[in-house]
Design a protein around this motif. Structure first.
Motif, short mmCIF file in Angstrom:
data_model
loop_
_atom_site.label_atom_id
_atom_site.label_comp_id
_atom_site.label_asym_id
_atom_site.label_seq_id
_atom_site.Cartn_x
_atom_site.Cartn_y
_atom_site.Cartn_z
N LEU A 16 0.84 -1.18 -0.10
CA LEU A 16 -0.03 -0.07 -0.32
C LEU A 16 0.96 1.14 -0.14
O LEU A 16 0.53 2.28 -0.74
CB LEU A 16 -1.14 -0.09 1.19
N ALA A 17 1.91 1.19 0.99
CA ALA A 17 2.76 2.30 0.82
C ALA A 17 3.68 2.33 -0.57
O ALA A 17 3.94 3.70 -0.99
CB ALA A 17 3.86 2.24 1.97
N GLY A 18 3.75 1.49 -1.35
CA GLY A 18 4.31 1.21 -2.54
C GLY A 18 3.25 1.99 -3.79
O GLY A 18 3.84 2.60 -4.72
N LEU A 19 2.31 1.91 -3.39
CA LEU A 19 1.19 2.73 -4.11
C LEU A 19 1.55 4.07 -4.35
O LEU A 19 1.20 5.04 -5.44
CB LEU A 19 -0.03 2.37 -3.93
N SER A 21 4.53 5.57 -4.41
CA SER A 21 5.56 5.81 -5.43
C SER A 21 4.77 6.16 -6.94
O SER A 21 5.38 7.02 -7.53
CB SER A 21 6.40 4.66 -5.52
N GLY A 22 3.91 5.05 -7.04
CA GLY A 22 3.45 5.17 -8.44
C GLY A 22 2.51 6.61 -8.53
O GLY A 22 2.39 6.98 -9.63
N LEU A 23 1.87 6.54 -7.71
CA LEU A 23 0.87 7.86 -7.76
C LEU A 23 1.53 9.21 -7.61
O LEU A 23 1.21 10.17 -8.14
CB LEU A 23 -0.21 7.70 -6.43
N SER A 24 2.70 9.14 -7.17
CA SER A 24 3.65 10.53 -7.14
C SER A 24 3.96 10.53 -8.89
O SER A 24 4.16 11.96 -8.99
CB SER A 24 4.78 10.27 -6.36
N ALA A 25 4.07 9.62 -9.30
CA ALA A 25 4.43 9.72 -11.10
C ALA A 25 3.45 10.51 -11.50
O ALA A 25 3.55 11.42 -12.40
CB ALA A 25 4.96 8.43 -11.69
N ILE A 65 9.19 9.53 -2.70
CA ILE A 65 10.22 9.00 -2.08
C ILE A 65 9.99 8.51 -0.71
O ILE A 65 10.39 7.59 -0.36
CB ILE A 65 11.62 10.10 -2.29
N PHE A 66 9.18 9.41 -0.14
CA PHE A 66 9.00 9.07 1.30
C PHE A 66 8.07 7.94 1.55
O PHE A 66 8.29 7.28 2.47
CB PHE A 66 8.08 10.20 2.20
N SER A 67 7.07 7.72 0.44
CA SER A 67 6.29 6.58 0.68
C SER A 67 7.04 5.19 0.40
O SER A 67 6.77 4.18 0.91
CB SER A 67 5.16 6.54 -0.24
#
Length: 78
Positions: A16-19, A21-25, A65-67
């Protein structure tokens, strides 16, 4: 059995935290797209907004990066 449940929770939380990273894109693409839209409408004002563009991209990228760091911590902290 208890260790398996803790690992399961850590991996679900990391996913869920890795999501983030994708949403920041998507956020970076939104910032850059809106800048280009405004620059095409008023090219003379585009040079003055370049610093704002970079600040917006930096904030959106920092959240990704934080996520990513939270995901790594959740995966390897257990």
């Amino acid at each position: 059995m208890e260790g398996d449940i803790a690992n399961l929770g850590a991996f679900i939380g990391a996913g869920l935290a890795g999501l983030g990273s994708g949403l920041s894109a998507l956020g970076v693409g939104n910032v850059a797209g809106n800048f280009l839209n405004g620059a095409l409408r008023n090219p003379s004002a585009a040079a003055g907004q370049t610093a704002t563009l970079f600040i917006g991209i930096a904030f959106a990228e920092a959240l990704g990066i934080f996520s990513f760091l939270v995901a790594i911590l959740l995966m390897f902290a257990v």
